[in-house]
Structures are given as structure tokens and as C-alpha cells.
Design an enzyme around this catalytic site. Sequence first.
Site, PDB file in Angstrom:
ATOM      1  N   HIS A 130     104.063  47.599  59.444  1.00 23.83           N
ATOM      2  CA  HIS A 130     104.590  46.701  58.415  1.00 23.83           C
ATOM      3  C   HIS A 130     105.936  46.145  58.866  1.00 23.83           C
ATOM      4  O   HIS A 130     106.986  46.733  58.583  1.00 23.83           O
ATOM      5  CB  HIS A 130     104.751  47.455  57.093  1.00 23.83           C
ATOM      6  CG  HIS A 130     103.481  48.061  56.579  1.00 23.83           C
ATOM      7  ND1 HIS A 130     102.906  49.171  57.144  1.00 23.83           N
ATOM      8  CD2 HIS A 130     102.682  47.689  55.538  1.00 23.83           C
ATOM      9  CE1 HIS A 130     101.798  49.479  56.472  1.00 23.83           C
ATOM     10  NE2 HIS A 130     101.647  48.602  55.499  1.00 23.83           N
ATOM     11  N   LEU A 221     103.572  54.759  46.862  1.00 21.95           N
ATOM     12  CA  LEU A 221     104.719  54.033  46.321  1.00 21.95           C
ATOM     13  C   LEU A 221     105.265  54.669  45.042  1.00 21.95           C
ATOM     14  O   LEU A 221     104.514  55.135  44.191  1.00 21.95           O
ATOM     15  CB  LEU A 221     104.340  52.577  46.086  1.00 21.95           C
ATOM     16  CG  LEU A 221     104.004  51.811  47.367  1.00 21.95           C
ATOM     17  CD1 LEU A 221     103.544  50.393  47.061  1.00 21.95           C
ATOM     18  CD2 LEU A 221     105.186  51.799  48.321  1.00 21.95           C
ATOM     19  N   HIS A 367     103.463  41.371  55.620  1.00 20.72           N
ATOM     20  CA  HIS A 367     103.708  42.656  54.961  1.00 20.72           C
ATOM     21  C   HIS A 367     103.146  43.812  55.774  1.00 20.72           C
ATOM     22  O   HIS A 367     103.864  44.761  56.087  1.00 20.72           O
ATOM     23  CB  HIS A 367     103.090  42.671  53.559  1.00 20.72           C
ATOM     24  CG  HIS A 367     103.063  44.031  52.930  1.00 20.72           C
ATOM     25  ND1 HIS A 367     104.146  44.572  52.281  1.00 20.72           N
ATOM     26  CD2 HIS A 367     102.088  44.975  52.871  1.00 20.72           C
ATOM     27  CE1 HIS A 367     103.840  45.784  51.842  1.00 20.72           C
ATOM     28  NE2 HIS A 367     102.590  46.048  52.197  1.00 20.72           N
ATOM     29  N   GLU A 515     104.807  64.215  33.437  1.00 23.19           N
ATOM     30  CA  GLU A 515     104.303  65.125  34.462  1.00 23.19           C
ATOM     31  C   GLU A 515     104.436  64.555  35.869  1.00 23.19           C
ATOM     32  O   GLU A 515     104.779  65.265  36.815  1.00 23.19           O
ATOM     33  CB  GLU A 515     102.835  65.490  34.202  1.00 23.19           C
ATOM     34  CG  GLU A 515     102.597  66.361  32.991  1.00 23.19           C
ATOM     35  CD  GLU A 515     102.385  65.558  31.719  1.00 23.19           C
ATOM     36  OE1 GLU A 515     102.046  66.158  30.686  1.00 23.19           O
ATOM     37  OE2 GLU A 515     102.549  64.320  31.775  1.00 23.19           O
ATOM     38  N   HIS A 578      91.435  69.262  27.005  1.00 22.20           N
ATOM     39  CA  HIS A 578      92.520  70.139  27.435  1.00 22.20           C
ATOM     40  C   HIS A 578      92.022  71.353  28.220  1.00 22.20           C
ATOM     41  O   HIS A 578      92.834  72.177  28.652  1.00 22.20           O
ATOM     42  CB  HIS A 578      93.314  70.622  26.220  1.00 22.20           C
ATOM     43  CG  HIS A 578      94.218  69.577  25.644  1.00 22.20           C
ATOM     44  ND1 HIS A 578      93.775  68.335  25.267  1.00 22.20           N
ATOM     45  CD2 HIS A 578      95.563  69.586  25.389  1.00 22.20           C
ATOM     46  CE1 HIS A 578      94.781  67.628  24.784  1.00 22.20           C
ATOM     47  NE2 HIS A 578      95.882  68.357  24.861  1.00 22.20           N
TER      48      HIS A 578
END
Length: 767
Positions: A130, A221, A367, A515, A578
Amino acid sequence: SPGDVDRFRKDRPATWRSHVAAPPAQFIQHQLPHRHRSGHCSQPQQATRACSAPQLADPAMATPTPTPTSPASITASGGRGGFLLARARVAPGGRWAVRAQPAAAELVERSVNTIRFLAVDAVEKAKSGHPGLPMGCAPLGHVLFDEFLRFNPANHAWFDRDRFVLSAGHGCMLHYALLHLAGYQGVTIDDLKAFRQWGSRTPGHPENFETDGVEVTTGPLGQGFANAVGLALAEKHLAARFNKPDLTVVDHYTYVILGDGCQMEGVANEAASLAGHWGLGKLIAFYDDNHISIDGSTAIAFTEDVLARYEALGWHTIWVQNGNTGYDDIRAAIKEAKEVKDKPTLIKVTTTIGYGSPNKASTHSVHGSALGSKEVEATRKNLSWAHEPFHVPDEVKRHWAHHLDEGASLEAEWNAKFAEYEKKYQHEAAELNSIISGKLPDGWDNALPKYTPESPADATRNLSQQCLNALAKVIPGFLGGSADLASSNMTLLKMFGDFQKDTPEERNIRFGVREHAMGAVCNGIAVHSPGLIPYCSTFFVFTDYMRAPIRLSALSESGVIFVMTHDSIGLGEDGPTHQPVEQLFSLRAMPGILMLRPADGTETSAAYRIAVINRKRPSILALSRQKLPQLEGTSVEGVAKGGYVISDNSSGNKPDLILISTGSELEIAEKAAGQLRKEGKSVRVVSLVCWELFEEQPEEYKESVLPSEVTSRISIEAGVTLGWEKYIGQKGKAIGIDRFGSSAPAGRIYKELGLTVENLIATAKSL
């Protein structure tokens, strides 16, 4: 707009244009929309300094003016090398600042182009990579590394160094080029030439375990940005605990570069929210605003006002509109950011991706692909770079060489200060030394609670809290928290308060319902210093929300302890949303991680011992909501081997049947074995608490636990049966849950799904 600026310049006399790089501030203020003038700067009066109008990319117009120098400063620098050294103590007990003043404009341009072409040449040689980000961010990288970042190239692990994270990890050739120029011996010119090749120290995305000077592993990312929040949290926490009015021994910044992709990922917003709430004033983030992602212009999917969002999250914000040649604007923005002590700063730096490429700049094609030989030559011509690939001009080498002496001086001064600190504050120094070195206090594991079969039954989440609190008393770097579930996960450290903006010395971290960021922040804490041992917690099923940071924790060799409660259908009425079913096996499939599911207090205590010892790999503890008995035969030594025999009435290592289990089902296996033994069967019960540790044992030991001659084997576990075939063999049977759970009391669910003593006995008789 740039067009307005261009027209304004053309209207000025030629002599004016040749000396002025930008129109007067009044014109900018008049021409730019109001929100561009001041709405994106936390201090409107700074708008024309750190948020100036776009400048033209004409080198003759945009070259920064060298900083004026006095005779005294020239004498101090020795009058050579193209840079000036300034030395000043900034506060009583503070750090010495030994910094290079901005080099002459021509040398800066040459240095920046060196960075660009090292990246271009490496990507071109690899035919992969990149190049766009390094070409666009080279000015920012030069200014940051050469003029602000405090580090010692000879010791990349020096404790009080500034931390730098490239969250936009795909642009890693920017980082590698900077490390090479700065003198890191682990990043030679040959390493740059081996970019993205097998066994190289310059992998395709930054990896902290491969390359000296790389703090965290980035690539997915947004993760690196959240790691940077963790690094900044660690600095703020340690500074609050150990700095004294007369001696400052923890004093460093965390810098991070993130791109449009990072900004789009939800984890970045979660982490930014936490950083703003915590007031991490030594976190400075640079947003590479180049308007390009893989699919093309960001206009197709990302049009929000990023600076307004960060202001709402409690950040100070600055916009450098000319990141291509606005060196003074970049410098001013960093200086302004460092003056803001009570909140983190986001500096939006508008750049041109692939800057200098005549045909590919500002396009998505630059990119993630090599420029190609023709475009490389065109770029060389466009930027007047008449050098062979991987060339570093001598004057650039001489200039960057000052970091070797400067870095050594910075560390030596800190060492002297810490030696004084050790004399004055022996207890605090011992604790900080433990955190810096990673050396655990002698006898630390003796603090872990001990249990006997006579100890009362309890949920392993409650037993876990006893272990957490015991460890926090004896390990100085032990800290952590929960994703808004501390009262359910049982993770509160009772002897400490909450880490907050105004109480950063405390050790309970409140992550809120975040989380994903929680895991990534803990990764940052873990890699800050070897002796920082962070833990984080949520319901086991919600590891799905944080799988990326768990994976990166394993890859980065950061020993985070993931405390996951409500580990099965045993949580009951909350139902299948759950109730974890597939999570156990999916995490066992992840390399480099320890998945532990203890069955009682002894195994829980032993699991924490293993988790603390393993500083190079994370551990996940799956803990029950329901009460479990303290079993006869469980042992700390057995858990350390991952699998072991807890009961056996056979002889000669030839039982009629082997029952294998983990966690809450080990009780079921033990009860079924007792019934079968009464009927004359020889039955062995094996706790396979950690598959990974068991697989690391010698073959002789594994054979002693699971003899190959014994083919009658049954596993029982409240999760998917996938994977158990390795231990039960072709003739064995697995009792588990290959479906989702249900909403009902736990006992009823266990009965309906066949996880009972009766079903286990019936299955044994069917073999």
C-alpha cells in the site's frame, strides 16, 4: 476553496507570490465557510494557525521557511548537521527535552521524499503493498518522528519512550522507513528490500513481535487506535500512581495515525468515547483525511463530520488542511495538542493519497497496489528524485543520525532520575520496577485461595472474584474491569476504586457496554509494560463482539486475561441469545490462546495461576453462573498439564471406560462414574480443562491419561461436540449440544438436552 486561493495568488504581483506560501489570514477567514474557520477547531483563535487554508502543491510556493536561529542556538548545535538541538527542563522533576529544531526546508523536503520513495521502492519490489498512505503521510511522519517523538533507537523497549501506533497498518512502509532512518538496527535497508517476504522483519502489516519499534500489531482497521487508548490509559494510570511532586518518572505521549477506514469501524468510536470520558490528555491521534478507501472516494459511504463527532465525545480537535506541504501547520497542531492536558486530541490532517504520483494520486488505485514501473519513474521525475531504488541521501542520513545520541541521552537522563527515585521512594520504586521488568513478586501464587472438597459449593464466577482480589493484593500491575457487568461477572476489585478522569490511580476499569473496545484497550495495556496484567470480562457468548481483539491478543503475544462468565446453558432463563454453545470450540480453534474451563475452586485458582504465568499468550476463563461442588481429585498440578485423571478405580492403565469432561459437566461425569463403579465397571474420569496445555505435554503423559488401547470413551460438555472426536476416537461418543439452547430453568434445559447422569450412564452401557 483551493480554487479561490489559486485565483487570489494569481491576482498578486509576481514578487509577492514568490515569497508568500498562503494568502493573508483575513482572506482565508472571509472565503472559508464558518465551520471551516472555527467550528472544527476547539480554539477558534487558532483557526488560521493550525487549521490553515489548503496550499498549492507547488514546491516553490509551499516549502516551509526555516526556523530563525540565534548565535547561541547555533553554538549549542555545533553549527553542523542541518539541525539544531534545544535542551530545556520543562517542569520541576519533569523530563529533559532534547529535541531537534526543524531542519532547513530543502533538507526537510529531501527527507520527506526519502520516506516516500523507500515506501514506493519496497512496495514495487514486493509487487504488493500500500504505497498511497506513506506517500501522503510522509510529511506528518517526518515532523512527528524527527521533531517530537521521544525514543531511543538503541533500546526500543526503554520504558519512558513515547509510543507510536500506526492504526492504518496497511501503510506500514511509512513506519518501517521512519524506523530505518531513525537508526533502529532491526530495520536495515535489507529489511526494507525484504518487505512482505517470508521471514522478514518487515511484514505486510505491523507486528510487534517481529519488528523493533512497532508497539502493537495492527491491520484490522480501528484496532490499533483502540490499542493506543490502552497505551495512553496505562501511562495515565502509572503516572498517577508513581510520580511525585519532586520526581516525575512516568511522562510520555501516545501518538496514533488512523485513516478513514479506522474511523468507519465501530471499535474506533467505542475507544474514542472511552478516551474522551477518561480525559486521556497524552493521547494525540492523527486522522489521515485523504478521502479514499478501497472502493473509491469516501463520498460513496462516509460523509459524516468526523471532527464534530469527536468534539461530542470529549476530544480537542484541530484541522490541518494542508498535510502535503504544511509543515509549520503540522508542528503548530502538535504543539497545541500537547498544551491540552485534560482531553485527548484528534488532529485531522488532510493529505493527498499517493502524493507525487502524476496519474494515480487521489485515486483508489494507489491505495493497495504497487504503482508499476512506468508510474514509479513518472513519480521520480515529478518529485525530482533522480536516485536508484532504496537510496538514502548522505545528508538525510547525517541528519537522522542525531536520534542515536539524543535517544541515548534521553534514556540516560531518565535512568539517573529513576536511580534518585529508588533512593527516595523505595516501595514505589520496587512496584514500578516489577511493572517495567515483568518480574512477579516472590511467592505471588501463594496468595491464590485454596479449596477442599469440604469447601462450600459455589459458582466459578464467584470463585474467580476471590482469585482476582487475591492477585490484585500482591501483583502491582494487576488491573481490569467489565463491560457493564461487574456485578454479574464478579470482577470488582474490592480494595480499589474506579479508574476515572480524576482518579486514574485506581484499578477498576469501567468499560461500559463496549466489549469490542474493551478487548482492544486491554491489548494496549498489556503491551505497554511487561508487568501490566489486564483482565476484562463479559458474558461468554459476547466474546462474539470482541473476537477481533481476542485474536489480535493471541497474535500480538499480549497476555490479557479474558474472564468470561455465564459459560453455558447453565445460565438458564435468559435463553439461547445468551447461552454460549459454539464459543468453546471456536476459541479452541484459535492459535496462540489458552481456553480454560475450570470445574471448581481448585481448578479456578489453578487457571488464574496459569493465566498470570503466561505473559506471551492470552487466556480465556469460561466460568459458571450456577453453583458447583468442590470435587475430590482436582489439583493445581493437574490443571497445569491441561488434562489429568481426577478419579480412577482401574489398574494397569486399562480402565473399562474413560469419561472426559470440563467445567460444570465434570460433576456429572464423576457422579456417573460412581454409579458405574458400583455395577463393577472400572471407570476413569478425566478433566480436560485446557486442550492447548494438554497437547503440549509429552506423548508418554498423554498416553498415561488417555491410553490408546482403551477405546470406550465418552465426552460430556455443554457445547458443540465438534472437536471431541480427537479425544474419544472412532468408537467413542460425545454428549453435547449441537443446537441452540432454550429459555427455561437451567436444570430443565440440562435434562431436555441430555446432559444428565442418567443419559451418560445409558450411553456408557451402549458402547
